[in-house]
Motif scaffolding. Structure first.
Motif, PDB file in Angstrom:
ATOM      1  N   ASN A  47      96.783 -14.457  47.927  1.00 11.93           N
ATOM      2  CA  ASN A  47      96.867 -15.723  47.199  1.00 11.93           C
ATOM      3  C   ASN A  47      98.118 -15.763  46.314  1.00 11.93           C
ATOM      4  O   ASN A  47      98.861 -16.755  46.314  1.00 11.93           O
ATOM      5  CB  ASN A  47      95.607 -15.917  46.358  1.00 11.93           C
ATOM      6  N   ILE A  48      98.380 -14.693  45.603  1.00  6.65           N
ATOM      7  CA  ILE A  48      99.561 -14.615  44.734  1.00  6.65           C
ATOM      8  C   ILE A  48     100.834 -14.723  45.568  1.00  6.65           C
ATOM      9  O   ILE A  48     101.785 -15.416  45.187  1.00  6.65           O
ATOM     10  CB  ILE A  48      99.561 -13.310  43.902  1.00  6.65           C
ATOM     11  N   GLN A  49     100.859 -14.060  46.725  1.00  8.95           N
ATOM     12  CA  GLN A  49     102.059 -14.100  47.568  1.00  8.95           C
ATOM     13  C   GLN A  49     102.302 -15.505  48.105  1.00  8.95           C
ATOM     14  O   GLN A  49     103.451 -15.948  48.208  1.00  8.95           O
ATOM     15  CB  GLN A  49     101.963 -13.084  48.704  1.00  8.95           C
ATOM     16  N   GLU A  50     101.238 -16.223  48.431  1.00 10.64           N
ATOM     17  CA  GLU A  50     101.388 -17.600  48.910  1.00 10.64           C
ATOM     18  C   GLU A  50     101.951 -18.488  47.797  1.00 10.64           C
ATOM     19  O   GLU A  50     102.841 -19.308  48.046  1.00 10.64           O
ATOM     20  CB  GLU A  50     100.036 -18.136  49.399  1.00 10.64           C
ATOM     21  N   ILE A  51     101.464 -18.308  46.585  1.00  6.38           N
ATOM     22  CA  ILE A  51     101.982 -19.074  45.446  1.00  6.38           C
ATOM     23  C   ILE A  51     103.461 -18.764  45.235  1.00  6.38           C
ATOM     24  O   ILE A  51     104.282 -19.663  45.046  1.00  6.38           O
ATOM     25  CB  ILE A  51     101.162 -18.779  44.174  1.00  6.38           C
ATOM     26  N   LYS A  52     103.818 -17.482  45.282  1.00  5.07           N
ATOM     27  CA  LYS A  52     105.209 -17.082  45.076  1.00  5.07           C
ATOM     28  C   LYS A  52     106.100 -17.579  46.213  1.00  5.07           C
ATOM     29  O   LYS A  52     107.235 -17.989  45.988  1.00  5.07           O
ATOM     30  CB  LYS A  52     105.308 -15.565  44.901  1.00  5.07           C
ATOM     31  N   ARG A  53     105.588 -17.564  47.450  1.00  4.30           N
ATOM     32  CA  ARG A  53     106.359 -18.057  48.592  1.00  4.30           C
ATOM     33  C   ARG A  53     106.667 -19.536  48.418  1.00  4.30           C
ATOM     34  O   ARG A  53     107.807 -19.967  48.592  1.00  4.30           O
ATOM     35  CB  ARG A  53     105.599 -17.836  49.905  1.00  4.30           C
ATOM     36  N   LYS A  54     105.656 -20.306  48.060  1.00  5.13           N
ATOM     37  CA  LYS A  54     105.866 -21.748  47.866  1.00  5.13           C
ATOM     38  C   LYS A  54     106.864 -22.015  46.749  1.00  5.13           C
ATOM     39  O   LYS A  54     107.714 -22.896  46.864  1.00  5.13           O
ATOM     40  CB  LYS A  54     104.541 -22.438  47.585  1.00  5.13           C
ATOM     41  N   ALA A  55     106.767 -21.251  45.657  1.00  4.24           N
ATOM     42  CA  ALA A  55     107.706 -21.431  44.546  1.00  4.24           C
ATOM     43  C   ALA A  55     109.125 -21.082  44.976  1.00  4.24           C
ATOM     44  O   ALA A  55     110.083 -21.786  44.633  1.00  4.24           O
ATOM     45  CB  ALA A  55     107.277 -20.575  43.356  1.00  4.24           C
ATOM     46  N   GLU A 111     110.372 -21.142  48.047  1.00  2.00           N
ATOM     47  CA  GLU A 111     110.861 -22.147  48.996  1.00  2.00           C
ATOM     48  C   GLU A 111     111.241 -23.441  48.287  1.00  2.00           C
ATOM     49  O   GLU A 111     112.236 -24.072  48.641  1.00  2.00           O
ATOM     50  CB  GLU A 111     109.811 -22.412  50.073  1.00  2.00           C
ATOM     51  N   SER A 112     110.460 -23.838  47.289  1.00  3.50           N
ATOM     52  CA  SER A 112     110.774 -25.088  46.591  1.00  3.50           C
ATOM     53  C   SER A 112     112.034 -24.957  45.740  1.00  3.50           C
ATOM     54  O   SER A 112     112.682 -25.951  45.441  1.00  3.50           O
ATOM     55  CB  SER A 112     109.599 -25.545  45.729  1.00  3.50           C
ATOM     56  N   SER A 113     112.411 -23.718  45.379  1.00  5.98           N
ATOM     57  CA  SER A 113     113.636 -23.520  44.612  1.00  5.98           C
ATOM     58  C   SER A 113     114.814 -23.148  45.502  1.00  5.98           C
ATOM     59  O   SER A 113     115.905 -22.874  45.018  1.00  5.98           O
ATOM     60  CB  SER A 113     113.424 -22.438  43.548  1.00  5.98           C
ATOM     61  N   GLY A 114     114.573 -23.125  46.820  1.00  7.07           N
ATOM     62  CA  GLY A 114     115.651 -22.825  47.758  1.00  7.07           C
ATOM     63  C   GLY A 114     115.835 -21.353  48.046  1.00  7.07           C
ATOM     64  O   GLY A 114     116.727 -20.979  48.792  1.00  7.07           O
ATOM     65  N   GLN A 115     115.011 -20.494  47.478  1.00  4.10           N
ATOM     66  CA  GLN A 115     115.115 -19.053  47.726  1.00  4.10           C
ATOM     67  C   GLN A 115     114.468 -18.711  49.050  1.00  4.10           C
ATOM     68  O   GLN A 115     113.466 -19.294  49.433  1.00  4.10           O
ATOM     69  CB  GLN A 115     114.406 -18.248  46.634  1.00  4.10           C
ATOM     70  N   LYS A 116     115.019 -17.744  49.718  1.00  2.00           N
ATOM     71  CA  LYS A 116     114.425 -17.255  50.966  1.00  2.00           C
ATOM     72  C   LYS A 116     114.262 -15.741  50.933  1.00  2.00           C
ATOM     73  O   LYS A 116     114.052 -15.121  51.946  1.00  2.00           O
ATOM     74  CB  LYS A 116     115.279 -17.654  52.163  1.00  2.00           C
ATOM     75  N   THR A 117     114.372 -15.163  49.753  1.00  3.93           N
ATOM     76  CA  THR A 117     114.337 -13.711  49.617  1.00  3.93           C
ATOM     77  C   THR A 117     112.908 -13.192  49.719  1.00  3.93           C
ATOM     78  O   THR A 117     112.028 -13.666  49.020  1.00  3.93           O
ATOM     79  CB  THR A 117     114.934 -13.289  48.257  1.00  3.93           C
ATOM     80  N   THR A 118     112.712 -12.219  50.589  1.00  4.10           N
ATOM     81  CA  THR A 118     111.451 -11.513  50.672  1.00  4.10           C
ATOM     82  C   THR A 118     111.734 -10.029  50.681  1.00  4.10           C
ATOM     83  O   THR A 118     112.819  -9.581  51.062  1.00  4.10           O
ATOM     84  CB  THR A 118     110.660 -11.879  51.953  1.00  4.10           C
ATOM     85  N   LYS A 119     110.770  -9.282  50.261  1.00  7.42           N
ATOM     86  CA  LYS A 119     110.892  -7.831  50.285  1.00  7.42           C
ATOM     87  C   LYS A 119     109.560  -7.279  50.766  1.00  7.42           C
ATOM     88  O   LYS A 119     108.542  -7.521  50.150  1.00  7.42           O
ATOM     89  CB  LYS A 119     111.216  -7.279  48.893  1.00  7.42           C
ATOM     90  N   GLU A 120     109.594  -6.597  51.870  1.00  5.97           N
ATOM     91  CA  GLU A 120     108.370  -6.016  52.397  1.00  5.97           C
ATOM     92  C   GLU A 120     108.394  -4.534  52.131  1.00  5.97           C
ATOM     93  O   GLU A 120     109.392  -3.870  52.320  1.00  5.97           O
ATOM     94  CB  GLU A 120     108.228  -6.293  53.881  1.00  5.97           C
ATOM     95  N   GLN A 121     107.277  -4.045  51.706  1.00  8.89           N
ATOM     96  CA  GLN A 121     107.131  -2.623  51.403  1.00  8.89           C
ATOM     97  C   GLN A 121     106.278  -1.969  52.461  1.00  8.89           C
ATOM     98  O   GLN A 121     105.393  -2.517  52.981  1.00  8.89           O
ATOM     99  CB  GLN A 121     106.486  -2.433  50.035  1.00  8.89           C
TER     100      GLN A 121
END
Length: 96
Positions: free
Chosen positions: A76-84, A86-96
């Motif tokens: 749930n937190i990751q979905e919220i952060k993803r939407k935020a 994307e709405s700010s134009g960021q596409k950065t992800t980091k997978e561990q």
């Protein structure tokens, strides 16, 4: 404000208090991995207490239920952060 909105506001306020405390400990010079591990341990201890009482412990099936609840919260937190992001134009992800 509906009961659900009130409950969510209370939930958010309590979560923000835990984050503020973690940030305070970090600002004391404690390493982030240590703060994170301690917070996770405290959460696991408290979750065990809620589920099994102060003297109880969880069987493997109880541990699995708590892991599933944590996984759902993390998703749930990751979905919220993803939407935020994307709405700010960021596409950065980091997978561990």
């Amino acid at each position: 404000m509906s009961d659900q909105e009130t409950e969510f506001a209370e939930f958010t306020a309590v979560a923000e208090r835990f984050i503020a405390l973690a940030n305070e400990i970090k600002s004391e010079g404690k390493p982030l991995p240590l703060v994170n591990a301690a917070l996770m341990s405290a959460s696991a201890t408290y979750s065990t207490y809620v589920a099994a009482g102060n003297q109880g412990y969880l069987k493997p099936s109880g541990v699995d239920r708590l892991v599933d609840a944590y996984r759902a919260q993390l998703a749930n937190i990751q979905e919220i952060k993803r939407k935020a992001a994307e709405s700010s134009g960021q596409k950065t992800t980091k997978e561990q």
